[in-house]
Write a protein that holds these residues in place. Structure first.
Motif, short mmCIF file in Angstrom:
data_model
loop_
_atom_site.label_atom_id
_atom_site.label_comp_id
_atom_site.label_asym_id
_atom_site.label_seq_id
_atom_site.Cartn_x
_atom_site.Cartn_y
_atom_site.Cartn_z
N UNK A 175 0.84 -1.20 0.00
CA UNK A 175 0.00 0.00 0.00
C UNK A 175 0.88 1.25 0.00
N UNK A 176 0.28 2.38 -0.37
CA UNK A 176 0.99 3.66 -0.41
C UNK A 176 0.27 4.68 0.47
N UNK A 177 1.01 5.27 1.40
CA UNK A 177 0.46 6.36 2.22
C UNK A 177 0.60 7.66 1.43
N UNK A 178 -0.51 8.38 1.27
CA UNK A 178 -0.53 9.64 0.53
C UNK A 178 -0.67 10.78 1.52
N UNK A 179 0.32 11.67 1.54
CA UNK A 179 0.25 12.85 2.38
C UNK A 179 0.21 14.07 1.46
N UNK A 180 -0.98 14.61 1.26
CA UNK A 180 -1.15 15.74 0.34
C UNK A 180 -0.58 17.01 0.96
N UNK A 181 0.23 17.72 0.21
CA UNK A 181 0.83 18.97 0.69
C UNK A 181 -0.18 20.10 0.55
N UNK A 182 -0.35 20.87 1.63
CA UNK A 182 -1.28 22.00 1.61
C UNK A 182 -0.98 22.89 2.81
N UNK A 183 -1.88 23.82 3.09
CA UNK A 183 -1.84 24.67 4.27
C UNK A 183 -3.23 24.68 4.90
N UNK A 184 -3.31 25.22 6.11
CA UNK A 184 -4.60 25.46 6.75
C UNK A 184 -4.82 26.96 6.86
N UNK A 185 -6.03 27.42 6.54
CA UNK A 185 -6.35 28.84 6.70
C UNK A 185 -6.60 29.09 8.19
N UNK A 186 -5.93 30.07 8.74
CA UNK A 186 -6.08 30.35 10.17
C UNK A 186 -7.52 30.74 10.49
N UNK A 187 -7.90 30.51 11.73
CA UNK A 187 -9.28 30.82 12.14
C UNK A 187 -9.62 32.29 11.92
N UNK A 188 -8.65 33.18 12.14
CA UNK A 188 -8.91 34.60 12.00
C UNK A 188 -9.02 35.07 10.56
N UNK A 189 -8.64 34.20 9.61
CA UNK A 189 -8.69 34.58 8.19
C UNK A 189 -9.88 33.97 7.45
N UNK A 190 -10.67 33.22 8.17
CA UNK A 190 -11.78 32.53 7.50
C UNK A 190 -12.99 33.43 7.29
N UNK A 191 -13.10 34.48 8.06
CA UNK A 191 -14.25 35.39 7.93
C UNK A 191 -13.78 36.79 8.30
N UNK A 192 -13.21 37.48 7.34
CA UNK A 192 -12.60 38.79 7.58
C UNK A 192 -13.59 39.92 7.28
N UNK A 193 -13.51 40.97 8.06
CA UNK A 193 -14.23 42.22 7.78
C UNK A 193 -13.18 43.30 7.55
N UNK A 194 -13.25 43.95 6.41
CA UNK A 194 -12.26 44.97 6.05
C UNK A 194 -12.98 46.32 5.98
N UNK A 195 -12.52 47.28 6.77
CA UNK A 195 -13.14 48.61 6.79
C UNK A 195 -12.39 49.54 5.84
N UNK A 196 -13.14 50.13 4.90
CA UNK A 196 -12.54 51.07 3.95
C UNK A 196 -12.76 52.52 4.37
N UNK A 197 -13.58 52.73 5.41
CA UNK A 197 -13.82 54.09 5.91
C UNK A 197 -14.83 54.83 5.05
N UNK A 198 -15.14 56.05 5.47
CA UNK A 198 -16.05 56.91 4.72
C UNK A 198 -15.26 57.79 3.76
N UNK A 199 -15.78 57.90 2.55
CA UNK A 199 -15.15 58.78 1.54
C UNK A 199 -16.24 59.68 0.96
N UNK A 200 -15.82 60.84 0.47
CA UNK A 200 -16.76 61.76 -0.18
C UNK A 200 -16.74 61.51 -1.68
N UNK A 201 -17.84 61.80 -2.32
CA UNK A 201 -17.88 61.64 -3.78
C UNK A 201 -16.86 62.53 -4.45
#
Length: 363
Positions: A212-238
């Motif tokens: 048999x062959x053990x398969x270890x797929x190479x990857x990364x894990x997304x950190x908990x803090x990056x799974x649901x981000x809120x980015x504030x762009x602030x208020x701008x005038x037209x």
């Protein structure tokens, strides 16, 4: 008078000669018909017998492999594995040795995909690990390699009282994400010798993966803090905007990846959550009451390119897949910035929110 009798006897004699010759022809034809009958009877009773001299052809898979998770279909995950030819049948006898063939077939489940490797088109077969497939070929000692199909394939026409054969097997990527697991050994195919004039066959000899062959797929894990981000762009005038394509406002954010394997080519695809068909470089605004117009949102990798949007897929070559460089073992921080961008000559005030998702690809 005497001359006339003499002539008459001569004619009678010639007539008897003709009768005898005709009778001989009839007997000869009857002999041919009788002989043909024997030939048909001979074909109907034709058989082939052999003694199985091997429990099967054995192939040892690599102990382990560590491929990136996302690879193109057909990407090799192992070298070709081909044991030496071994004797599988001996003591063979056949009634009609002019129509004998050695054959092979697969007993695995086909994925419905094919790949071309070294100029040969192979059927891709499933393994016990998603994303990992098998292709294989078989050969007689005196033949070349032939891709093995789900039905019996001729490898060589010929005759011998014994038969030597081998197989070649390779693990490949199927094109789906590779999930870590174990490719379990077992039977992958069968071989036999057939006498085609009668349909008589020898016993089937199994083709087996004995490890048999053990398969270890190479990857990364997304950190908990990056799974649901809120980015504030602030208020701008037209009035903060100039001509079309000028920007205003700013919000930086990081995508943090953990437990990364080293040596991966990392990619990401960003998808517009409000318009999945969007393939531009401007994120659309979330619909609702009092929504601003004439603006959108633009994302850029800091010290890198502007993000163009594409479909939610990790497959290599996905439209607008962004290269993020190679990985090192451990944690990786990917910095981005977002701004408002003017998309129309007229900008009206209002709420300007957007939603974007990202899909990582490890190649």
């Amino acid at each position: 008078m005497n001359r006339n009798r003499s002539n008459s006897k001569k004619h009678v004699s010639e007539f008897f000669d003709v009768l005898r010759w005709t009778n001989y022809v009839i007997r000869a034809i009857e002999g041919v018909l009788f002989f043909t009958g024997l030939a048909l009877s001979h074909a109907a009773n034709a058989t082939i017998t052999c003694t199985t001299t091997s429990p099967g052809i054995s192939v040892s898979l690599p102990i382990s492999i560590s491929p990136p998770r996302d690879l193109n279909p057909g990407a090799p995950l192992s070298a070709w594995i081909q044991p030496p030819e071994s004797q599988i049948l001996s003591g063979c006898t056949a009634t009609d040795t002019t129509t004998t063939y050695i054959q092979a077939r697969s007993t695995l489940i086909a994925t419905g995909k094919t790949v071309v490797d070294t100029g040969i088109t192979y059927t891709v077969y499933e393994t016990s690990v998603p994303g990992v497939g098998i292709i294989f070929s078989a050969k007689d000692k005196h033949s070349g390699l032939f891709a093995v199909q789900t039905s019996y394939t001729d490898l060589l026409q010929g005759w011998s009282s014994f038969w030597d054969a081998s197989v070649a097997i390779r693990l490949i990527a199927t094109g789906e994400p590779i999930i870590s697991g174990t490719v379990v050994g077992g039977q992958v195919g069968l071989m036999r010798v057939i006498e085609k004039s009668s349909g008589s066959t020898t016993s089937e000899v199994p083709l087996n993966l004995v490890t048999s062959t053990v398969v270890q797929a190479k990857s990364c894990s997304v950190s908990a803090g990056s799974r649901n981000l809120s980015v504030l762009l602030g208020e701008v005038r037209t009035s903060d905007f100039g001509v079309v394509s000028t920007t205003a406002g700013n919000g930086d954010f990081n995508i943090v990846l953990e437990n990364c394997s080293s040596g991966i080519n990392l990619f990401a695809t960003f998808t517009d959550g409000n318009n999945l068909a969007n393939i531009s470089d401007v994120l659309s605004l979330t619909p609702g009451n009092s929504v601003a117009s004439g603006v959108g949102i633009r994302i850029r990798k800091i010290n890198g390119p502007i993000v163009s949007f594409g479909p939610d897929s990790s497959s290599p070559g996905t439209l607008h897949q962004l290269s993020l460089g190679g990985t090192v073992a451990g944690t990786i921080t990917l910095p981005f910035t977002a701004t408002y961008v003017k998309t129309n000559n007229t900008v009206s005030s209002g709420v300007a929110n957007g939603v974007v998702t990202f899909t990582l690809s490890y190649q």
